[in-house]
Enzyme design. Sequence first.
Site, PDB file in Angstrom:
ATOM      1  N   HIS A  62       0.825  -1.217   0.000  1.00 48.05           N
ATOM      2  CA  HIS A  62       0.000   0.000   0.000  1.00 48.05           C
ATOM      3  C   HIS A  62       0.854   1.260   0.000  1.00 48.05           C
ATOM      4  CE1 HIS A  62      -2.833  -3.015   1.903  1.00 48.05           C
ATOM      5  NE2 HIS A  62      -3.510  -2.581   0.874  1.00 48.05           N
ATOM      6  N   LYS A  68      -3.136  -2.249  -7.553  1.00 48.57           N
ATOM      7  CA  LYS A  68      -3.542  -2.548  -8.933  1.00 48.57           C
ATOM      8  C   LYS A  68      -3.076  -3.935  -9.307  1.00 48.57           C
ATOM      9  CE  LYS A  68      -5.028  -0.824 -12.906  1.00 48.57           C
ATOM     10  NZ  LYS A  68      -5.856  -2.017 -13.033  1.00 48.57           N
ATOM     11  N   LYS A  92       6.733  -4.216 -10.432  1.00 47.34           N
ATOM     12  CA  LYS A  92       6.534  -3.771 -11.822  1.00 47.34           C
ATOM     13  C   LYS A  92       6.104  -2.305 -11.887  1.00 47.34           C
ATOM     14  CE  LYS A  92       4.338  -6.957 -13.820  1.00 47.34           C
ATOM     15  NZ  LYS A  92       3.306  -7.903 -14.269  1.00 47.34           N
ATOM     16  N   ASP A  97       7.378   3.356 -13.069  1.00 53.74           N
ATOM     17  CA  ASP A  97       6.963   4.611 -12.460  1.00 53.74           C
ATOM     18  C   ASP A  97       5.461   4.875 -12.621  1.00 53.74           C
ATOM     19  OD1 ASP A  97       7.296   6.919 -11.052  1.00 53.74           O
ATOM     20  OD2 ASP A  97       7.912   8.135 -12.766  1.00 53.74           O
ATOM     21  N   LYS A 104      -3.435  -8.567  -6.695  1.00 52.24           N
ATOM     22  CA  LYS A 104      -3.845  -9.589  -7.671  1.00 52.24           C
ATOM     23  C   LYS A 104      -5.022 -10.359  -7.107  1.00 52.24           C
ATOM     24  CE  LYS A 104      -2.363 -10.988 -11.724  1.00 52.24           C
ATOM     25  NZ  LYS A 104      -1.619 -10.168 -12.710  1.00 52.24           N
ATOM     26  N   SER A 360      -3.139   0.593 -18.364  1.00 48.27           N
ATOM     27  CA  SER A 360      -4.223   0.595 -17.368  1.00 48.27           C
ATOM     28  C   SER A 360      -4.205   1.906 -16.570  1.00 48.27           C
ATOM     29  CB  SER A 360      -4.075  -0.575 -16.400  1.00 48.27           C
ATOM     30  OG  SER A 360      -4.679  -1.731 -16.924  1.00 48.27           O
TER      31      SER A 360
HETATM   32  P1  NAD Z   1      -4.790 -15.613 -21.503  1.00 46.17           P
HETATM   33  O1  NAD Z   1      -5.702 -16.439 -20.682  1.00 46.17           O
HETATM   34  O2  NAD Z   1      -5.368 -14.624 -22.445  1.00 46.17           O
HETATM   35  O3  NAD Z   1      -3.801 -16.533 -22.345  1.00 46.17           O
HETATM   36  C1  NAD Z   1      -3.044 -17.565 -21.812  1.00 46.17           C
HETATM   37  C2  NAD Z   1      -2.658 -18.460 -22.992  1.00 46.17           C
HETATM   38  O4  NAD Z   1      -1.724 -19.446 -22.560  1.00 46.17           O
HETATM   39  C3  NAD Z   1      -3.833 -19.216 -23.604  1.00 46.17           C
HETATM   40  O5  NAD Z   1      -3.777 -19.068 -25.012  1.00 46.17           O
HETATM   41  C4  NAD Z   1      -3.574 -20.680 -23.235  1.00 46.17           C
HETATM   42  O6  NAD Z   1      -4.040 -21.559 -24.238  1.00 46.17           O
HETATM   43  C5  NAD Z   1      -2.073 -20.682 -23.159  1.00 46.17           C
HETATM   44  N1  NAD Z   1      -1.485 -21.748 -22.362  1.00 46.17           N
HETATM   45  C6  NAD Z   1      -1.892 -22.268 -21.164  1.00 46.17           C
HETATM   46  N2  NAD Z   1      -1.041 -23.242 -20.786  1.00 46.17           N
HETATM   47  C7  NAD Z   1      -0.079 -23.327 -21.735  1.00 46.17           C
HETATM   48  C8  NAD Z   1       1.088 -24.122 -21.916  1.00 46.17           C
HETATM   49  N3  NAD Z   1       1.469 -25.033 -21.017  1.00 46.17           N
HETATM   50  N4  NAD Z   1       1.851 -23.924 -23.019  1.00 46.17           N
HETATM   51  C9  NAD Z   1       1.508 -22.991 -23.926  1.00 46.17           C
HETATM   52  N5  NAD Z   1       0.416 -22.208 -23.816  1.00 46.17           N
HETATM   53  C10 NAD Z   1      -0.356 -22.377 -22.738  1.00 46.17           C
HETATM   54  O7  NAD Z   1      -3.798 -14.893 -20.476  1.00 46.17           O
HETATM   55  P2  NAD Z   1      -2.945 -13.567 -20.714  1.00 46.17           P
HETATM   56  O8  NAD Z   1      -3.699 -12.414 -20.182  1.00 46.17           O
HETATM   57  O9  NAD Z   1      -2.428 -13.555 -22.095  1.00 46.17           O
HETATM   58  O10 NAD Z   1      -1.738 -13.808 -19.680  1.00 46.17           O
HETATM   59  C11 NAD Z   1      -0.610 -14.590 -20.015  1.00 46.17           C
HETATM   60  C12 NAD Z   1       0.519 -14.305 -19.039  1.00 46.17           C
HETATM   61  O11 NAD Z   1       0.826 -12.900 -19.072  1.00 46.17           O
HETATM   62  C13 NAD Z   1       0.206 -14.608 -17.572  1.00 46.17           C
HETATM   63  O12 NAD Z   1       1.400 -14.991 -16.930  1.00 46.17           O
HETATM   64  C14 NAD Z   1      -0.241 -13.254 -17.027  1.00 46.17           C
HETATM   65  O13 NAD Z   1      -0.120 -13.161 -15.622  1.00 46.17           O
HETATM   66  C15 NAD Z   1       0.726 -12.359 -17.757  1.00 46.17           C
HETATM   67  N6  NAD Z   1       0.320 -10.955 -17.870  1.00 46.17           N
HETATM   68  C16 NAD Z   1      -0.875 -10.611 -18.406  1.00 46.17           C
HETATM   69  C17 NAD Z   1      -1.219  -9.277 -18.544  1.00 46.17           C
HETATM   70  C18 NAD Z   1      -2.493  -8.839 -19.224  1.00 46.17           C
HETATM   71  O14 NAD Z   1      -2.641  -7.628 -19.455  1.00 46.17           O
HETATM   72  N7  NAD Z   1      -3.391  -9.724 -19.586  1.00 46.17           N
HETATM   73  C19 NAD Z   1      -0.354  -8.284 -18.073  1.00 46.17           C
HETATM   74  C20 NAD Z   1       0.885  -8.666 -17.537  1.00 46.17           C
HETATM   75  C21 NAD Z   1       1.199 -10.003 -17.451  1.00 46.17           C
END
Ligand code: NAD
Length: 468
Positions: A62, A68, A92, A97, A104, A360
């Site tokens: 906090h 976020k 992150k 910044d 989460k 965001s």
């Molecule tokens: P998502 O649910 O849109 O996509 C995840 C993808 O991974 C899916 O296509 C799924 O089929 C695939 N997948 C699952 N298991 C797998 C495996 N063993 N091998 C290959 N592919 C596999 O999720 P996302 O939002 O794209 O998030 C993906 C990663 O990015 C996560 O670690 C998330 O925490 C991180 N992330 C997301 C955001 C965001 O804005 N969405 C921001 C920062 C970080």
Amino acid sequence: MSSSFFDDVNHYFDAARRYTDVPQGILEQIRACNAVYRMRFPVRQDDGSVVVVRGYRAEHSHHRLPTKGGIRYALDVSQNEVMALAALMTYKCAVVDVPFGGAKGGVCVDPRTESPSFLERVTRRYTSELIRKRFIGPDVDVPAPDVGTGEREMGWIADTYKAQGPDTLNWLACVTGKALAMHGVGGRREATGLGAVLALDLFLSEREDVKPLGLGTGIAGKRIIVSGLGKVGLHAALAAIERDAIVVGVSVSDGALYDEGGLDVESVLRHRTETGSLRGIAGAQFFADPDTILERPCDILIPAALEHQITSENASRLKTKLIVEAANGPITPEADSILRNAGVTIVPDIYANAGGVVVSYFEWIKNLSHISFERMTRRYQQIANNRLLDVITRLTGKPLPPEDAAVLSRAPNEIDFVRTALENTMAISYEKVREPWKRRSLPDLRTSAYLMSIESIANSYALDGIFP
Ligand code: NAD
């Protein structure tokens, strides 16, 4: 025996803390997860029966408000996982910044098998729980999409908050990653994947860093594998292709594709939507086990699926020299050390996938200010551009060719502002992450990013008068 995800994040934190003279008590406060709300709530299924659903929201830090972080829908969501992901959000935000603490959320549901109506009831009930305990609000804690959630869920959250939340004026700012029609911001959808490619581009622009890897500068022509073609991976792949990289491999949860000649990622996804599988793309090798793709040869590997994709089991079999962590925590500490010893460079998650939270932040500001980024400036900019065109025509005695005139007279829209601001943020942050790595000869970019983050958070405690 592998450690927990939260232990892994703390391992990276501890590797960096030895390079700082921030007081121990402050370091302990930064590292600790401040609050976790564990909940169970009943939800009616489509057949009328009731199930008990498990959910979490962790607020790691906090030191800045609001906190976020995304909300994940997956059956294996756990308290440890949301705490780890919340901690990553804290570090992150400091790296890029963005004035937020880290949070989460997670709900144990499988969005691939549940009906939209069930998922809507789960989302609305989960939001009600967050409202009840003040774990959501524009000035408190602002969720966003993560694995298994997207614009649709963010819309349900905003609507539930409007109906039940205390803040009627600023309700739209209670969640980001909303659809444009729900007052989201242009460019949010692709922000994380694009940000990862901007991070890659910045790394590849430093000849001195690229040369030891046996790579040339610039993305063009590089062979890239993207593991996890979801919201993040898809846009990373598209942004890389737009910069003339060759995406030679992709994977989803139920399979992977590899083609030395390069894949047309959009038609691969269309094929999967139509047939339900990646199997059957002409010229490409199909693998039923998605993890196989991690071990195929490439210049750059972009893990974009889930945490712990690269472990001590498979790290030594990777055939890449550069990894950009688009996913959160894709590499365990043991694998990180194996890769480092093998001369692999890693652009770490707390910098590489920060594009999502940067945009965001822009969405949150837009919602709080109740005005789009272009509204006050677009027409003025267009008039100014046209005046410039008139002056050029007058001075040269002839009009510019229509294509050039069109480029010059085009006024920026919201997406232009968002993209350039994202580029600017990624570039400034990269300099700040790279500089200690080089100047202080830190072992890697990850340690440098954590160190920069720790010192920035400590500084905000100092500004608050908590320590001198
Ligand atoms: P998502 O649910 O849109 O996509 C995840 C993808 O991974 C899916 O296509 C799924 O089929 C695939 N997948 C699952 N298991 C797998 C495996 N063993 N091998 C290959 N592919 C596999 O999720 P996302 O939002 O794209 O998030 C993906 C990663 O990015 C996560 O670690 C998330 O925490 C991180 N992330 C997301 C955001 C965001 O804005 N969405 C921001 C920062 C970080």
